[in-house]
Design an enzyme around this catalytic site. Structure first.
Site, PDB file in Angstrom:
ATOM      1  N   GLY A 108      38.039 -16.817   0.613  1.00 54.36           N
ATOM      2  CA  GLY A 108      38.026 -17.885  -0.295  1.00 54.36           C
ATOM      3  C   GLY A 108      36.567 -18.295  -1.010  1.00 54.36           C
ATOM      4  CE1 TYR A 109      39.063 -22.063  -4.420  1.00 51.34           C
ATOM      5  CE2 TYR A 109      36.928 -23.157  -5.802  1.00 51.34           C
ATOM      6  CZ  TYR A 109      38.659 -22.703  -5.653  1.00 51.34           C
ATOM      7  OH  TYR A 109      39.326 -23.461  -6.608  1.00 51.34           O
ATOM      8  CB  ILE A 110      33.217 -21.445   1.880  1.00 45.61           C
ATOM      9  CG1 ILE A 110      33.518 -22.870   1.393  1.00 45.61           C
ATOM     10  CG2 ILE A 110      31.964 -21.429   2.751  1.00 45.61           C
ATOM     11  CD1 ILE A 110      33.719 -23.845   2.731  1.00 45.61           C
ATOM     12  N   GLY A 118      36.602 -37.250   4.367  1.00 42.15           N
ATOM     13  CA  GLY A 118      36.318 -36.002   4.167  1.00 42.15           C
ATOM     14  C   GLY A 118      37.022 -34.838   5.069  1.00 42.15           C
ATOM     15  CB  SER A 119      37.538 -31.774   5.357  1.00 39.83           C
ATOM     16  OG  SER A 119      36.802 -31.131   4.226  1.00 39.83           O
ATOM     17  CG  HIS A 129      28.178 -17.005 -34.537  1.00 35.70           C
ATOM     18  ND1 HIS A 129      28.748 -16.101 -33.569  1.00 35.70           N
ATOM     19  CD2 HIS A 129      27.315 -16.323 -35.161  1.00 35.70           C
ATOM     20  CE1 HIS A 129      28.347 -15.008 -33.833  1.00 35.70           C
ATOM     21  NE2 HIS A 129      27.360 -14.999 -34.772  1.00 35.70           N
ATOM     22  N   GLY A 150      27.605 -37.370   1.791  1.00 36.49           N
ATOM     23  CA  GLY A 150      28.660 -36.486   2.401  1.00 36.49           C
ATOM     24  C   GLY A 150      28.247 -34.984   2.762  1.00 36.49           C
ATOM     25  N   GLY A 167      32.398 -45.700  11.327  1.00 34.97           N
ATOM     26  CA  GLY A 167      33.154 -46.875  11.090  1.00 34.97           C
ATOM     27  C   GLY A 167      34.606 -46.534  11.737  1.00 34.97           C
ATOM     28  CE  LYS A 188      27.895 -24.099  -5.722  1.00 35.25           C
ATOM     29  NZ  LYS A 188      29.003 -24.776  -4.805  1.00 35.25           N
TER      30      LYS A 188
HETATM   31  P1  NAI Z   1      39.648 -21.303   1.322  1.00 32.55           P
HETATM   32  O1  NAI Z   1      41.030 -22.055   1.737  1.00 32.55           O
HETATM   33  O2  NAI Z   1      39.202 -21.373  -0.055  1.00 32.55           O
HETATM   34  O3  NAI Z   1      39.626 -19.928   1.682  1.00 32.55           O
HETATM   35  C1  NAI Z   1      39.923 -19.289   3.130  1.00 32.55           C
HETATM   36  C2  NAI Z   1      40.271 -18.230   3.336  1.00 32.55           C
HETATM   37  O4  NAI Z   1      40.395 -17.747   4.494  1.00 32.55           O
HETATM   38  C3  NAI Z   1      41.746 -17.705   2.586  1.00 32.55           C
HETATM   39  O5  NAI Z   1      41.511 -16.708   1.505  1.00 32.55           O
HETATM   40  C4  NAI Z   1      42.480 -17.390   3.687  1.00 32.55           C
HETATM   41  O6  NAI Z   1      43.589 -16.264   3.444  1.00 32.55           O
HETATM   42  C5  NAI Z   1      41.475 -16.727   4.616  1.00 32.55           C
HETATM   43  N1  NAI Z   1      41.861 -16.625   5.999  1.00 32.55           N
HETATM   44  C6  NAI Z   1      42.473 -17.692   6.697  1.00 32.55           C
HETATM   45  N2  NAI Z   1      42.546 -17.151   8.021  1.00 32.55           N
HETATM   46  C7  NAI Z   1      42.083 -15.927   8.225  1.00 32.55           C
HETATM   47  C8  NAI Z   1      42.064 -14.970   9.178  1.00 32.55           C
HETATM   48  N3  NAI Z   1      42.597 -15.326  10.334  1.00 32.55           N
HETATM   49  N4  NAI Z   1      41.456 -13.832   8.936  1.00 32.55           N
HETATM   50  C9  NAI Z   1      40.931 -13.546   7.552  1.00 32.55           C
HETATM   51  N5  NAI Z   1      41.032 -14.717   6.516  1.00 32.55           N
HETATM   52  C10 NAI Z   1      41.552 -15.612   6.927  1.00 32.55           C
HETATM   53  O7  NAI Z   1      38.818 -21.987   2.279  1.00 32.55           O
HETATM   54  P2  NAI Z   1      37.179 -22.056   2.227  1.00 32.55           P
HETATM   55  O8  NAI Z   1      36.484 -20.917   1.386  1.00 32.55           O
HETATM   56  O9  NAI Z   1      36.862 -22.159   3.751  1.00 32.55           O
HETATM   57  O10 NAI Z   1      36.625 -23.611   1.638  1.00 32.55           O
HETATM   58  C11 NAI Z   1      37.207 -24.717   1.847  1.00 32.55           C
HETATM   59  C12 NAI Z   1      37.418 -25.661   0.917  1.00 32.55           C
HETATM   60  O11 NAI Z   1      36.096 -26.387   0.311  1.00 32.55           O
HETATM   61  C13 NAI Z   1      38.350 -25.220  -0.147  1.00 32.55           C
HETATM   62  O12 NAI Z   1      39.445 -26.085  -0.096  1.00 32.55           O
HETATM   63  C14 NAI Z   1      37.463 -25.310  -1.172  1.00 32.55           C
HETATM   64  O13 NAI Z   1      38.139 -25.664  -2.222  1.00 32.55           O
HETATM   65  C15 NAI Z   1      36.377 -26.067  -0.836  1.00 32.55           C
HETATM   66  N6  NAI Z   1      35.156 -25.506  -1.554  1.00 32.55           N
HETATM   67  C16 NAI Z   1      35.176 -25.666  -3.024  1.00 32.55           C
HETATM   68  C17 NAI Z   1      33.685 -25.073  -3.491  1.00 32.55           C
HETATM   69  C18 NAI Z   1      33.839 -25.068  -5.005  1.00 32.55           C
HETATM   70  O14 NAI Z   1      34.492 -25.681  -5.640  1.00 32.55           O
HETATM   71  N7  NAI Z   1      33.025 -24.116  -5.661  1.00 32.55           N
HETATM   72  C19 NAI Z   1      32.945 -24.273  -2.738  1.00 32.55           C
HETATM   73  C20 NAI Z   1      33.088 -24.244  -1.329  1.00 32.55           C
HETATM   74  C21 NAI Z   1      34.282 -24.761  -0.771  1.00 32.55           C
END
Ligand code: NAI
Length: 468
Positions: free
Chosen positions: A184-186, A146-147, A447, A41, A116, A52
């Protein structure tokens, strides 16, 4: 091949492939449909794993440049070979996706190659190469599709100059100017990669803070650290337009408070504003209910509105979009189908951002507890006072333990540390066992380790830390 199964899983990401393996372990005749050429995926192919690999490699490069000399390691000719770094990333992806193939063979799972489509509650059509169609019958279906990345209105991702995370994991050269939309995260993980490799990075975030939903103390400290690393932030700003002209991209945005307009010219733009569930049209046509965000509604047994069709992972209306959450749901759904009592505890799902330092959380934030009117006490301990972190020159960050005021039960933990992603497992385990802060405080921690800061933060809940 016999086309009758007990379970057909649709999607071979971390949710789907784990659900298939667990189903097969439980004696259910299992198939898994996947349209991508390789298994694993988004996570293995274009998500967690390649990111990573680049985070690790770029961190090594940065440290070799900036930190080795402080440790007495002298090297004069450190150069970036980006294509080799990418080849190493691709090799990791191939090894791990092949690993899933091996696990499918070992567990006698039929790997159905193609897209599928659920025709009815017991029938799945698989559309393979050159539109070849085949019909399979099954007692149960698990949807684990997924997404995919979302974009902003009227902004088209071309994966060349305006990219999603997929494109940003494969730039052929280091962009001079990179604009990241979304803190956000990404957005923050990939900002870190390209900043370390030499880009000037600007993150534009709509809200007045980064990582929405995260503990405010942690989010503020994390922002300070990233600022110090040289990443520029434009908070409280709304992107209005992104236009590509030859090799340049122009990003227009407005400040939410002052309405002041700004424009940045850059080489690449990463759109990281969230992801949307991958739900095909046929899902609602056969009567499966979706919520207002177009995610599949499931009950506590992961059943959709059609009882023998289950759904797990990013596609459902429960929990965060995280690979490990999907894996646990895959195991639980398979066990429920086999008549066992599968369960996922949504109060204890760790989340990690793999920057340097890392950020990790589990359980409730202080803000959530305030909203829920739950009385709590807090223990904090800085890595500045942790001997191992000091020895390693990794003194940024802290541990924050939140416990219920009356019972001392741990309700949430958040930490920033070079080792946060690994350290959070101890806290998740403690919370699963209903530990109090006192239980953690009285557990002997080796420690010298970073983990001693967890013990000290737990002791701080009772105002008796030793080293501060
Ligand atoms: P996210 O939901 O973490 O962050 C998206 C960010 O974009 C938010 O801060 C939001 O306020 C901002 N945003 C939204 N619209 C906007 C706009 N028009 N202008 C400026 N900022 C705006 O989504 P992200 O980073 O795309 O990640 C997607 C998913 O993937 C998340 O649910 C995350 O949990 C998952 N993910 C997890 C990782 C990890 O576990 N380390 C790594 C990468 C992704």
């Amino acid at each position: 091949m016999d086309n009758n199964f007990d379970v057909i899983v649709i999607g071979a990401g971390p949710g789907g492939y784990v659900a298939a393996i667990r189903s097969s372990q439980l004696g259910l005749k299992t198939a898994c449909v996947e349209s991508r050429k390789t298994l694993g995926g988004t996570c293995l192919n274009v998500g967690c794993i390649p990111s990573k690999s680049l985070l690790h490699a770029s961190d090594m490069y940065f440290k070799a440049h900036k930190e080795f000399k402080n440790l007495g390691i002298e090297s004069s000719d450190i150069k970036l070979n980006l294509s080799k770094m990418m080849a190493n990333k691709n090799k990791s992806v191939i090894t791990l996706t092949k690993g899933v193939e091996f696990l499918f063979k070992k567990n006698k799972i039929s790997h159905l190659k193609g897209k599928g489509l659920i025709l009815d509650k017991n029938t799945v059509e698989v559309v393979g190469d050159s539109n070849k169609k085949e019909i399979f019958k099954t007692k149960n279906i698990i949807i684990a599709t997924g997404s995919t990345s979302t974009s902003l209105p009227s902004i088209k991702i071309d994966e060349k100059n305006i990219v999603s995370s997929t494109g940003a994991l494969s730039f052929e050269k280091v962009p001079k100017e990179l604009v990241v939309i979304g803190g956000g995260y990404i957005g923050l993980e990939l900002s870190s990669v390209w900043k370390r490799l030499g880009s000037n990075v600007t993150v534009i975030e709509y809200l007045d803070h980064i990582i929405p939903g995260m503990d405010k103390d942690i989010s503020d400290e994390f922002l300070k650290i990233l600022n110090k690393q040289g990443i520029n932030f434009k908070l409280n700003c709304k992107v209005t337009e992104v236009n590509s002209l030859k090799d340049k991209v122009f990003v227009n945005f407005n400040h939410n408070k002052t309405s002041k307009k700004e424009k940045i010219e850059c080489d690449k733009v990463l759109i990281a504003v969230g992801r949307k569930a991958n739900v095909g049209e046929e899902i609602s046509q056969i009567g499966i209910k979706l919520n207002s965000q177009k995610k599949i509604q499931v009950n506590e047994k992961f059943q959709t509105s059609l009882k023998n069709i289950y759904a797990i992972g990013d596609v459902i209306d429960k929990g965060p979009m995280l690979a490990h959450k999907a894996e646990d749901e895959g195991i639980a759904a398979a066990e429920i189908i086999a008549g066992q009592a599968g369960h996922v505890n949504y109060n204890v799902i760790p989340a990690v951002i793999y920057t340097s330092p890392e950020v990790a959380t589990v359980g409730k934030t202080e803000e959530e507890l305030k909203k829920e009117n739950i009385k709590y006490k807090i223990g904090k301990f800085p890595f500045m006072a942790n001997s191992r972190a000091k020895v390693n020159n990794e003194t940024e960050g802290f541990v924050k333990v939140i416990a219920e005021e009356k019972t001392d039960k741990v309700l949430g933990v958040a930490l920033i540390s070079s080792m946060a992603g690994t350290m959070i497992a101890e806290l998740a385990l403690a919370m699963e066992f209903g530990a109090s802060a006192e239980d953690i405080a009285r557990t002997c921690h080796a420690h010298p380790t970073h983990s001693e800061a967890v013990k000290e933060a737990a002791m701080s809940v009772d105002k008796r830390p030793i080293h501060i």
